[in-house]
Design an enzyme around this catalytic site. Structure first.
Site, short mmCIF file in Angstrom:
data_model
loop_
_atom_site.label_atom_id
_atom_site.label_comp_id
_atom_site.label_asym_id
_atom_site.label_seq_id
_atom_site.Cartn_x
_atom_site.Cartn_y
_atom_site.Cartn_z
N ASN A 142 -26.74 -37.26 28.11
CA ASN A 142 -27.23 -38.58 27.70
C ASN A 142 -28.39 -39.05 28.56
O ASN A 142 -29.23 -39.84 28.12
CB ASN A 142 -26.12 -39.63 27.79
CG ASN A 142 -25.04 -39.46 26.74
OD1 ASN A 142 -23.91 -39.89 26.95
ND2 ASN A 142 -25.36 -38.84 25.62
N ALA A 153 -23.95 -36.12 31.14
CA ALA A 153 -25.19 -35.73 31.82
C ALA A 153 -26.31 -35.54 30.80
O ALA A 153 -27.48 -35.86 31.08
CB ALA A 153 -24.95 -34.44 32.62
N ASP A 165 -16.80 -42.65 20.84
CA ASP A 165 -18.01 -42.28 20.11
C ASP A 165 -18.18 -43.25 18.94
O ASP A 165 -17.21 -43.80 18.44
CB ASP A 165 -17.88 -40.84 19.61
CG ASP A 165 -19.18 -40.29 19.06
OD1 ASP A 165 -20.26 -40.77 19.46
OD2 ASP A 165 -19.12 -39.37 18.22
#
Length: 264
Positions: free
Chosen positions: A91, A89, A42
């Site tokens: 995103n 998913a 991240d």
């Protein structure tokens, strides 16, 4: 994949400290280390913004390059399974089209790079729904090219959602049960956590012992909800592309010092 800013702490003292950490982990023995490490990378977009890039693509490329390094670190310590959370998913609907298109190309290239590396074995975990054909093909090619690998097993979580995975597992169980002509009463009797686990995308693999997330965020983001029930978590302040080997070694040292309590 070359965009990377200078990371402080690359001098002599850093090197000595890193060697000391690695030596301590080696002395602790393989049984003390996690067998399966999951990584939520991240902070790629923040990294790009902080360096003044006009798009997030530079951050995603730097993050992909860092994941190759991360896999090398894991392999050197004998970790057998690694899962990289590359694209959720969620995103697929929350990112701008231009950024998403660039990210998918980067992930496809990463999958092919990883599959050609040593004797690693690559597996796509996630759904292909909503992924472009080029990326689906790259993931399938990576799996096929590395199918005989006997080294580290690498899961690439792309188009992945933990809730969807559990739902898909249940659908698979019900479909198999129905095809066998068995009753709902039989299903109720045979439905166990072990059976559900066998039908997950990672069926047959050990659950992650350690889940690491970069960028200081402390949440799972729909990642391995079932498998991480008893995992240990470690949160690193560094943004994804800035992750250092010493950060990883510290995470492992912290893991070896924890007393794991399953349900306690």
């Amino acid at each position: 994949m070359s965009e990377r800013r200078h990371t402080p702490g690359r001098g002599l003292l850093y090197g000595l400290y890193q060697k000391r950490l690695r030596r301590a982990l080696t002395e602790a023995g393989a049984d003390a280390l996690p067998h399966h490490v999951a990584m939520i990378i991240d902070g790629n977009r923040r990294w790009a913004r902080q360096l003044g890039y006009t798009t997030a693509e530079h951050g995603h490329r730097a993050g992909a390059a860092k994941m190759i390094e991360f896999l090398e670190w894991c392999d050197q310590l004998g970790i057998r399974v690694v899962t990289l959370y590359l694209l959720s998913a969620d995103n697929l609907t929350s990112r701008e089209n231009a950024e998403l298109a660039a990210l998918m190309k980067i992930i496809g290239g990463l999958a092919l790079d990883v599959s050609s590396h040593r004797d690693w074995r690559v597996q796509h975990v996630g759904s292909s729904a909503g992924l472009p054909g080029e990326l689906v093909e790259a993931l399938a090619t990576a799996e096929q090219a590395s199918r005989d690998g006997t080294g580290m097993h690498i899961n690439l979580a792309v188009g992945y959602g933990g809730r969807t995975e559990i739902t898909d597992a249940m659908r698979s169980i019900v479909a198999e049960h129905h095809a066998a002509g068995r009753s709902l009463e039989d299903l109720a009797e045979t439905l166990t956590p072990e059976l559900i686990g066998q039908h997950l995308y990672t069926g047959g693999q050990p659950d992650p012992d350690l889940v690491i997330r970069t960028s200081g965020e402390q949440r799972l983001s729909d990642f391995m909800l079932w498998q991480s029930a008893h995992s240990e978590f470690y949160f690193v302040e560094a943004l994804g592309p800035d992750l250092r080997e010493v950060d990883f070694l510290r995470a492992l040292r912290d893991f070896t010092r924890r007393q794991r309590r399953y349900g306690g």
